[in-house]
Design a protein around this motif. Structure first.
Motif: not given
Ligand code: BG6
Length: 298
Positions: A165, A250, A242, A189, A73, A91-92, A244, A269, A167, A83, A96, A210
């Motif tokens: 992605h 959340k 993107v 979103k 994270r 997810q994604h 976020w 992103e 951060y 994605f 990764r 988002d």
């Molecule tokens: C972003 C998405 O890119 O990643 C969000 O648009 C998502 O919807 C976020 O919550 C984190 O994703 P993950 O899978 O790493 O928790």
């Protein structure tokens, strides 16, 4: 632990050290005359980049997991070949979560260090035409990321999404402005993917955000008065951005993210997702390039 050094024009060698990182996952620590970076082989995941006279550029959650097969994270997850959610799959995408092969590392005469990774063969890849994915991370005064995907099929198109992605660490999200997306269309979103258009030149965040901005290749600036820093995101071969921030509710639902951490991060992103999915013809290469730079706010 092992080390590789090369003298540079600046007199300070670029240096790569191999270490066991957190959770005993293998990682590389890179130092240059200007900066330091850390990259985990799992996900080819850059978790840290810091210029010598600045705070870290990348946000990394204090609660992140560091375990085989679990996403990290923060930093720069490599999102590929899809994605977001995909039925019956994670997810994604799977990139990764895989331990990438370290193919080469090259401290250059100018003092920068480039490291190239390759996504290993894995069962999940067999659902797609034959491809290779290479990721080159170059550490210098900037952090340059290049994801090159080659469609090795002679007959089939390769449909995929990609996204770096990133951060970012910020002082206080409530005072941050994100510039460069004025006029861009986006899918919201948090409003069930409603199609909207960005009216202002500068985005401020004061609730969950988002958004998938589409058909935009513009560079982005993140203006952060809290830290007194401006971050610039320049991209090539990327039509989506993107934005976020999970905000309060959340954040509380995410086990690998601190309840208050939403205050000091934002994801901006760069990639090609949703309406900008890539259709790569047989034999062709797609190169997504992102360069991150930063400096004091004047
Ligand atoms: C972003 C998405 O890119 O990643 C969000 O648009 C998502 O919807 C976020 O919550 C984190 O994703 P993950 O899978 O790493 O928790």
């Amino acid at each position: 632990m092992s080390t590789q050094e090369q003298p540079s024009e600046s007199g300070v060698p670029g240096r790569v050290v191999f270490l066991d990182g957190r959770g005993e996952l293998p990682m590389l620590e890179i130092s240059t005359a200007w900066s330091m970076a850390e990259i985990y082989l799992q996900g080819a995941h850059v978790t840290h980049f810091r210029k010598k006279d600045e705070l870290p550029l990348l946000f990394l959650s204090q609660c992140s997991r560091f375990a085989e097969g679990q996403p990290i994270r923060g930093g720069v997850p490599v999102v590929f070949p899809w994605f977001g959610p995909r039925e019956g799959m994670g997810q994604h995408g799977f990139a990764r979560l895989k331990t990438w092969e370290l193919k080469e590392f090259a401290p250059a005469p100018n003092g920068s260090v480039s490291v190239r990774f390759r996504l290993p063969d894995c069962p999940e890849a067999s659902a797609f035409p034959a491809f290779t994915a290479d990721y080159v991370v170059t550490v210098s005064e900037t952090l340059r990321l290049e994801l090159a995907v080659t469609n090795n099929s002679t007959t089939d198109e390769f449909l995929f999404e990609n996204c770096l992605h990133t951060y970012f660490e910020v002082g206080d999200i409530r005072t941050v402005s994100i510039r460069g997306l004025g006029g861009a269309a986006y899918l919201d979103k948090v409003a069930n993917f409603a199609q909207k258009s960005e009216t202002g030149d500068s985005i401020r965040i004061s609730s969950e955000v988002d958004r998938i901005y589409v058909n935009t290749s513009a560079p982005i600036e993140i203006v952060d008065p809290g830290i007194g820093r401006k971050i610039r995101v320049e991209k090539q071969a990327s039509l989506s951005t993107v934005v976020w921030n999970p905000w309060i509710a959340k954040a509380q639902q995410m086990p690998d993210f601190g309840n208050e951490e939403y205050e000091r991060m934002v994801c901006v992103e760069s990639g090609n997702v949703s309406l900008n999915e890539i259709r790569l013809p047989p034999g062709e290469v797609s190169r997504l390039i992102v360069e991150l730079s930063s400096g004091p706010l004047q």
